[in-house]
Design a protein around this motif. Structure first.
Motif, short mmCIF file in Angstrom:
data_model
loop_
_atom_site.label_atom_id
_atom_site.label_comp_id
_atom_site.label_asym_id
_atom_site.label_seq_id
_atom_site.Cartn_x
_atom_site.Cartn_y
_atom_site.Cartn_z
N HIS A 138 0.86 -1.18 0.00
CA HIS A 138 0.00 0.00 0.00
C HIS A 138 0.90 1.24 0.00
N GLN A 139 0.26 2.41 -0.04
CA GLN A 139 1.00 3.67 0.04
C GLN A 139 1.15 4.16 1.47
N ALA A 140 0.61 3.40 2.43
CA ALA A 140 0.64 3.78 3.84
C ALA A 140 0.45 2.49 4.65
N PRO A 141 0.54 2.55 5.99
CA PRO A 141 0.42 1.33 6.79
C PRO A 141 -0.83 0.50 6.50
N VAL A 142 -0.67 -0.81 6.54
CA VAL A 142 -1.77 -1.76 6.34
C VAL A 142 -2.37 -2.08 7.70
N LEU A 143 -3.70 -2.04 7.80
CA LEU A 143 -4.39 -2.27 9.06
C LEU A 143 -5.14 -3.59 9.11
N SER A 144 -5.45 -4.19 7.95
CA SER A 144 -6.29 -5.40 7.97
C SER A 144 -6.05 -6.22 6.72
N VAL A 145 -6.07 -7.56 6.87
CA VAL A 145 -5.96 -8.47 5.73
C VAL A 145 -6.98 -9.60 5.90
N CYS A 146 -7.42 -10.16 4.77
CA CYS A 146 -8.28 -11.34 4.79
C CYS A 146 -8.18 -12.05 3.45
N TRP A 147 -8.67 -13.29 3.39
CA TRP A 147 -8.72 -14.10 2.16
C TRP A 147 -10.17 -14.25 1.72
N ASN A 148 -10.37 -14.52 0.42
CA ASN A 148 -11.69 -14.95 0.00
C ASN A 148 -11.85 -16.45 0.29
N SER A 173 -8.08 -17.70 -3.38
CA SER A 173 -7.43 -17.28 -4.62
C SER A 173 -7.07 -15.80 -4.59
N ARG A 174 -7.62 -15.08 -3.59
CA ARG A 174 -7.37 -13.65 -3.50
C ARG A 174 -7.17 -13.24 -2.05
N ILE A 175 -6.33 -12.23 -1.87
CA ILE A 175 -6.12 -11.61 -0.56
C ILE A 175 -6.60 -10.17 -0.66
N PHE A 176 -7.27 -9.70 0.38
CA PHE A 176 -7.73 -8.32 0.44
C PHE A 176 -7.06 -7.62 1.61
N SER A 177 -6.82 -6.34 1.45
CA SER A 177 -6.16 -5.58 2.51
C SER A 177 -6.68 -4.15 2.50
N GLY A 178 -6.69 -3.56 3.70
CA GLY A 178 -7.10 -2.16 3.84
C GLY A 178 -6.03 -1.40 4.60
N ASP A 203 -4.24 -10.97 -6.45
CA ASP A 203 -4.57 -12.23 -7.12
C ASP A 203 -3.41 -13.21 -6.93
N VAL A 204 -3.67 -14.29 -6.21
CA VAL A 204 -2.60 -15.24 -5.90
C VAL A 204 -2.04 -15.88 -7.16
N GLY A 205 -2.89 -16.10 -8.16
CA GLY A 205 -2.46 -16.75 -9.38
C GLY A 205 -1.56 -15.90 -10.25
N THR A 206 -1.91 -14.63 -10.40
CA THR A 206 -1.15 -13.75 -11.28
C THR A 206 -0.08 -12.94 -10.55
N GLY A 207 -0.22 -12.82 -9.21
CA GLY A 207 0.72 -12.01 -8.45
C GLY A 207 0.50 -10.52 -8.61
N GLN A 208 -0.67 -10.13 -9.09
CA GLN A 208 -0.96 -8.72 -9.31
C GLN A 208 -1.90 -8.17 -8.24
N ALA A 209 -1.63 -6.93 -7.81
CA ALA A 209 -2.48 -6.24 -6.84
C ALA A 209 -3.21 -5.10 -7.53
N THR A 210 -4.52 -4.99 -7.29
CA THR A 210 -5.33 -3.94 -7.87
C THR A 210 -6.21 -3.31 -6.79
#
Length: 342
Positions: free
Chosen positions: A58-68, A72-77, A87-94
């Motif tokens: 991220h551009q600043a500290p990460v406060l939370s993570v979870c999986w679907n 296959s995907r990780i989410f973070s705030g 995306d675990v398969g492609t290694g890309q973050a959007t």
């Protein structure tokens, strides 16, 4: 008497305080959010050996993570006001979510049709995101800043500043059906829904070293109770004066339904909710336990020995340890006990 196996430190932990931990529900992959702006993913072997597998920022500290649910995907705030999807398969973050303030909590909620991402923010809103569309499918204005959120469909519980607790029935509505005041007298730190097989209530942890169990249905309210934990007597033989520490995380064991608490006093405890007793206490660590989690079958327990910024910037010194630890869980540590006879 058999010697207990010492807990194992994960190699190459984040370079700053650890804020959030989440195991995959399909394999022993651990996602770790940190104040160094990163999300790291470690693969953990059955013997506790670890290997870094991925990282994004991220551009600043990460406060939370979870999986679907499919892992296959990780989410973070984070404090950059965004929610990211890796995306675990492609290694890309959007980027998949946006708020007007830091995103304190991200939670993937499985619904009968398709899962949705829920984000809770200090901008006093929660938003629901269908990943197929760029805008939130619903936005709920909260009475105060979102501090904590948990869900086991259809139940979702949100805790905010000023001790507000909002209850949601996601099978019926994206808006809360009830708002209550926390049963604890001090600021809410964490809310965790009971074991998925038990959708009757939730646990609340506060900054005053207390945990409360709250049941939703009026017929079960007689079972509500609270207890003290993560406290230390300030003077020997003086129970009236205690040092009080924040309860930073509560996690339910995925098999037995017992639960863990961790606190700023550097201790971890395993508890039996129904027997109302402590099952295990860990030796105190030299820093707060900032967050913790069980893996998918409850055989491993991960926890972070890390400064949690409760004293602000002046409390961040070079002496603060920053460790990511793994504990091999024994069945007798988490198995429910028969209630004591009265």
């Amino acid at each position: 008497m058999a010697m207990s196996t010492p807990d194992i430190a994960i190699s190459n932990p984040p370079s700053d305080s650890i804020s959030s931990l989440a195991f995959s529900s399909k394999a022993d992959y651990l996602a770790v959010g940190s104040w160094d702006n990163s999300v790291r993913v470690y693969e953990i072997s059955p013997q506790g050996q670890s290997q870094g597998r991925a990282m994004y920022s991220h551009q600043a500290p990460v406060l939370s993570v979870c999986w679907n649910e499919a892992s296959s995907r990780i989410f973070s705030g984070g404090v950059d006001n965004t929610g990211l999807m890796f995306d675990v398969g492609t290694g890309q973050a959007t980027q998949v979510a946006q708020h007007d303030g830091p995103v304190k909590v991200v939670k993937w909620v499985n619904t009968p049709n398709a899962g949705v991402l829920v984000t809770g923010s200090w901008d006093k809103t929660i938003k629901y995101w269908d990943l197929r569309t760029p805008s939130p499918i619903a936005t709920v204005t909260l009475p105060e800043r979102c501090y904590t959120l948990d869900a086991h469909y259809p139940l979702m519980v949100v805790g905010t500043a000023e001790r507000h607790v909002q209850l949601f029935d996601l099978a019926k509505s994206t808006t809360p059906y009830k708002t209550i005041v926390s049963p604890l007298r001090r600021q809410t730190r964490v809310i965790t829904c009971c074991h998925p097989s038990d959708k009757t209530g939730f646990a609340v942890g506060s900054i005053e070293g207390r945990v409360a169990f709250q049941y939703i249905e009026e017929k079960n309210r007689s079972y509500d109770y609270s207890f003290r934990c993560h406290r230390q007597d300030s003077k020997p033989n003086n129970k009236d004066q205690s040092l009080v520490y924040s309860v930073n995380d509560i996690n339910f064991h995925p098999v037995h339904g017992t639960f863990s608490t961790c606190g700023s006093d550097g201790t971890i405890h395993f508890w039996d909710k129904d027997a109302r007793m402590r099952l295990k206490s860990f030796d105190p660590a030299p820093a707060p336990i900032a967050c913790s989690t069980f893996n998918r079958n409850g055989s491993m327990f991960a926890y972070a020995v890390s400064y949690n910024w409760h004293k602000g910037f002046p409390g961040m010194t070079k002496e603060n340890p920053n460790k990511l630890m793994l504990h091999a869980v024994k069945d007798e540590e988490v198995r429910k006990r028969a209630p004591a006879r009265r």
